[in-house]
Design a protein around this motif. Structure first.
Motif, PDB file in Angstrom:
ATOM      1  N   GLY A 214       0.813  -1.209   0.000  1.00  0.00           N
ATOM      2  CA  GLY A 214       0.000   0.000   0.000  1.00  0.00           C
ATOM      3  C   GLY A 214       0.843   1.253   0.000  1.00  0.00           C
ATOM      4  N   GLU A 215       1.939   1.219   0.751  1.00  0.00           N
ATOM      5  CA  GLU A 215       2.834   2.381   0.799  1.00  0.00           C
ATOM      6  C   GLU A 215       3.459   2.641  -0.564  1.00  0.00           C
ATOM      7  N   GLY A 216       3.970   1.578  -1.207  1.00  0.00           N
ATOM      8  CA  GLY A 216       4.590   1.745  -2.514  1.00  0.00           C
ATOM      9  C   GLY A 216       3.603   2.209  -3.573  1.00  0.00           C
ATOM     10  N   ALA A 217       2.389   1.662  -3.527  1.00  0.00           N
ATOM     11  CA  ALA A 217       1.365   2.056  -4.494  1.00  0.00           C
ATOM     12  C   ALA A 217       0.988   3.520  -4.327  1.00  0.00           C
ATOM     13  N   TYR A 332      10.041  -5.660   2.338  1.00  0.00           N
ATOM     14  CA  TYR A 332      10.662  -4.814   1.329  1.00  0.00           C
ATOM     15  C   TYR A 332      10.560  -5.410  -0.070  1.00  0.00           C
ATOM     16  N   THR A 333      10.413  -6.737  -0.164  1.00  0.00           N
ATOM     17  CA  THR A 333      10.139  -7.338  -1.467  1.00  0.00           C
ATOM     18  C   THR A 333       8.855  -6.762  -2.053  1.00  0.00           C
ATOM     19  N   SER A 334       7.871  -6.548  -1.198  1.00  0.00           N
ATOM     20  CA  SER A 334       6.610  -5.958  -1.638  1.00  0.00           C
ATOM     21  C   SER A 334       6.828  -4.564  -2.209  1.00  0.00           C
ATOM     22  N   GLY A 335       7.675  -3.786  -1.537  1.00  0.00           N
ATOM     23  CA  GLY A 335       7.949  -2.434  -2.012  1.00  0.00           C
ATOM     24  C   GLY A 335       8.584  -2.410  -3.388  1.00  0.00           C
ATOM     25  N   GLY A 356      -8.221  -1.399  -6.203  1.00  0.00           N
ATOM     26  CA  GLY A 356      -9.084  -2.383  -5.567  1.00  0.00           C
ATOM     27  C   GLY A 356      -8.254  -3.506  -4.952  1.00  0.00           C
ATOM     28  N   VAL A 357      -7.165  -3.895  -5.641  1.00  0.00           N
ATOM     29  CA  VAL A 357      -6.245  -4.892  -5.091  1.00  0.00           C
ATOM     30  C   VAL A 357      -5.574  -4.356  -3.833  1.00  0.00           C
ATOM     31  N   VAL A 358      -5.154  -3.088  -3.872  1.00  0.00           N
ATOM     32  CA  VAL A 358      -4.559  -2.455  -2.687  1.00  0.00           C
ATOM     33  C   VAL A 358      -5.544  -2.489  -1.521  1.00  0.00           C
ATOM     34  N   THR A 359      -6.794  -2.174  -1.805  1.00  0.00           N
ATOM     35  CA  THR A 359      -7.816  -2.175  -0.758  1.00  0.00           C
ATOM     36  C   THR A 359      -7.974  -3.563  -0.152  1.00  0.00           C
TER      37      THR A 359
END
Length: 387
Positions: A214-217, A332-335, A356-359
């Motif tokens: 969510g942060e990266g998005a 951090y892999t997610s980022g 919507g995926v982020v949500t």
């Protein structure tokens, strides 16, 4: 002594963030210097991620061998010195290797300073991890502001980053003297050279993964979303990122007070609900105001999740460094994948569908919040502040 150690580790986070913020502002100059196209630059900027992911699982072994304070001081010094080197790379190949080491030193230092934060928190008996990560944000904003001014006035990046590296190196060496001298207990077995996270740490890492996604998005796509979906002007679109970053920084700086009152589980559950509401607002928004409001709610919602996951992992693993390294590697892999994942989903569907995926991931944070209660205090390592 603990108060001095807390200030020292907070400043360590700030220096680490300042290196990141300073480097980010001079990427365009570095791109021109090595004559890299967008695709070539993208490959070069993948190198820090590769270095971080390779080095983080090995950090526990290094910290066990040398002790947290010496290891963190050296790694912070290396991270600061590395800031000066990308700008003097003569070509793309050298830049890639430089950024690989840049990312490796950043990742290992990240593990060391988070372990130090976990130990100081244990000694103080109250939450401080959110505020420490807030200091990282403050350092990043300060480094970014200085870099923006340097770029605006046409200062050569080799001069700007060289001077900044020297200043941050000096600050890091001074404050490092006041970190707690955390060393393994007598007879304690050294971690493996490459530590895979345990099952409990994996669950905490999953929470961190969702939050960092969510942060990266929000960081990379908020301005684009405002421009393309809501038709916002360039100024308003840029403001959406600023609003997102500021709410996240404020959330981290104030998060410890909330954690002390409500506890980590309730705090993360509320944070997940706020982020979910923010994501839903972004998905349905077709005008700038609700979209900016949604990104602000995502920012404040994800602010404390990763610091609390680090704190829980530091208490759940055999040693704090092992737990922190496991959660950091997964989170951090997610980022690293979030920005491209959002773009890929949007290319096949639309940006609202991407968010919507982020949500949905923010809903997962809410549902997984109870995992933070599964904490056990590890055997207390010997720790003494410097005389």
């Amino acid at each position: 002594m603990l108060r001095r150690a807390r200030v020292a580790v907070a400043m360590t986070f700030a220096v680490h963030g300042a290196v990141s913020g300073s480097f980010a502002t001079r990427i365009p100059w570095i791109q021109d210097h090595v004559q890299a196209g967008p695709g070539e630059l993208g490959l070069a900027l993948l190198a820090p991620a590769v270095g971080t992911l390779i080095a983080m699982p090995m950090a526990g072994r290094v910290i066990h061998r040398f002790g947290n304070r010496p290891a963190t001081r050296v790694l912070l010094a290396l991270w600061s010195v590395m800031l000066a080197l990308p700008a003097v790379a003569p070509n793309l190949g050298v830049l890639w290797v430089t950024l690989l080491v840049f990312g490796a030193s950043a990742g290992m230092c990240d593990v060391g300073m988070n372990e130090q934060g976990v130990v100081v928190e244990q000694r103080m008996g109250r939450s401080i991890m959110s505020g420490l990560h807030g200091m990282w944000s403050v350092g990043g904003l300060a480094g970014g502001a200085a870099g923006t001014l340097a770029a605006h006035f046409g200062v050569d990046a080799r001069v700007h980053l060289g001077v900044t590296a020297a200043v941050l190196l000096a600050v890091g060496l001074v404050i490092g003297r006041h970190l707690l001298d955390v060393r393994p207990r007598e007879g304690e077995e050294a971690p493996a050279h490459f530590v895979l996270p345990s099952r409990s740490v994996l669950l905490l890492g999953l929470i961190g993964f969702c939050a960092v996604f969510g942060e990266g998005a929000g960081a990379d796509w908020s301005a684009v979303y405002l421009r393309d979906v809501t038709g916002a002007s360039p100024g308003v679109a840029a403001m959406s990122y600023t609003a997102f970053a500021l709410t996240m920084a404020v959330g981290r700086l104030c998060g410890d007070m909330v954690v002390r009152r409500l506890g980590p589980v309730v705090t993360v559950r509320i944070s997940g609900l706020l982020a979910t509401l923010g994501g839903a607002l972004v998905v349905v928004a077709r005008t700038p105001v609700p979209a900016v409001t949604g990104f602000m709610l995502i920012g404040i919602g994800v602010a404390v999740v990763v610091p609390l996951a680090f704190a829980a992992a530091g208490n759940a693993a055999r040693t704090p460094s092992e737990g922190v390294a496991g959660v950091a590697t997964i989170s951090y892999t997610s980022g690293f994948i979030a920005p491209s994942a959002i773009g890929g989903i949007a290319a096949q569907t639309s940006l609202p569908v991407s968010f919507g995926v982020v949500t949905a991931l923010m809903v997962a944070v809410t549902l997984l919040a109870g995992t933070l209660a599964r904490r056990r205090a590890p055997a207390e390592p010997a720790a003494t502040p410097t005389p």
